[in-house]
Design an enzyme around this catalytic site. Structure first.
Site, short mmCIF file in Angstrom:
data_model
loop_
_atom_site.label_atom_id
_atom_site.label_comp_id
_atom_site.label_asym_id
_atom_site.label_seq_id
_atom_site.Cartn_x
_atom_site.Cartn_y
_atom_site.Cartn_z
N SER A 52 0.85 -1.19 0.00
CA SER A 52 0.00 0.00 0.00
C SER A 52 0.88 1.24 0.00
O SER A 52 2.03 1.20 0.46
CB SER A 52 -0.90 0.01 1.24
N TYR A 100 -1.97 0.26 11.05
CA TYR A 100 -2.13 -0.21 9.68
C TYR A 100 -0.90 0.14 8.84
O TYR A 100 -0.37 -0.69 8.10
CB TYR A 100 -3.38 0.39 9.07
#
Length: 253
Positions: A146, A159
């Site tokens: 990501s 995260y």
């Protein structure tokens, strides 16, 4: 339409393992491959009903398997079972969850499970698979990282840290496998509008699962080792790394 991706030697149906078998992005990648109908896809995940539904929607020969990214002790046996039936040409490691940081602040155990799902489970599963793919002397591993891995933000440090760990693991694994015949494709999408981000305001340069799927299929065709979705994120990532920390703390994106 993306050109069909060659995944296996001529005359043998390709075998693909999707870890996180109900992942919207993972399923979009499978669709975007435009592989032959005799391609054998293994969907590995926790929710048997959703796995079955996902399998019915795919134009391939689908088998479903029980897989829990947080059940680390089961991963070696899963991979052993998968490879017992033959070579695996493509592994898509797509297991992941996104939980609001506020909820994680109140429940540290939940934060730990998020890290296990988004990072640790990928490591244990892929290391088990890597040894078998190395013995094949061929195959590709797709790892869903990501843009959050570039520089974790104060709004989602858990995260971001998990994705940063996964990204580092993917880069190191690619170097370890260099020359073995097995390659790694590291995928770094930005904000993806889908089930996992439902109810969240879309960030700049947002994308969709279908767009990520098409980009991954194209990257596989080209033999790339990384892909940003959209491509302009690569430039943004460079800028992000250069922002002074006091200013970075004030950024809201």
């Amino acid at each position: 339409m993306t050109a069909m991706t060659r995944l296996s030697p001529p005359g043998r149906p390709a075998r693909i393992l999707l870890l996180g078998g109900t992942s919207e992005i993972g399923l979009a990648i499978l669709t975007a491959l435009h592989a032959p109908a005799d391609t054998r896809v293994l969907l590995a995940g926790r929710d048997t009903e959703r796995l079955a539904a996902a399998g019915r929607a795919l134009p391939y020969q689908v088998t479903t398997l029980r897989y829990d990214a947080t059940a680390l002790a089961t991963h070696e046996e899963l991979i052993k079972t998968v490879f017992a039936d033959g070579d695996v040409d493509l592994i898509i490691s797509a297991a992941g969850v996104l939980v609001a940081q506020e909820a994680l602040d109140r429940d540290p155990l939940r934060a730990g499970l998020l890290v296990e799902t988004n990072f640790t489970g990928h490591v244990t599963t892929l290391l088990a698979a890597t040894e078998r793919m190395r013995a094949q002397h061929t195959g590709t591993i797709v790892i869903l990282s990501s843009v959050a891995a570039v520089r974790p933000r104060k709004f989602n440090p858990v995260y971001g840290a998990a994705k940063a760990g996964l990204d580092a693991f993917g880069r190191g694994l690619a170097d370890q496998l260099h020359g073995s015949g097995v390659r790694v494709l590291l995928v770094r999408p930005g904000f993806v509008v889908g089930r996992m981000t439902k109810g969240m305001a879309a960030a700049p340069l947002a994308t969709t699962p279908d767009q990520v799927g098409a980009a991954v299929a194209a990257a596989l065709d080209k033999g790339a080792d990384q892909v940003w979705v959209p491509p302009s994120l690569a430039v943004l990532a460079t800028v992000i790394r250069l922002i002074p920390r006091p200013l970075w703390r004030r950024v809201r994106m």
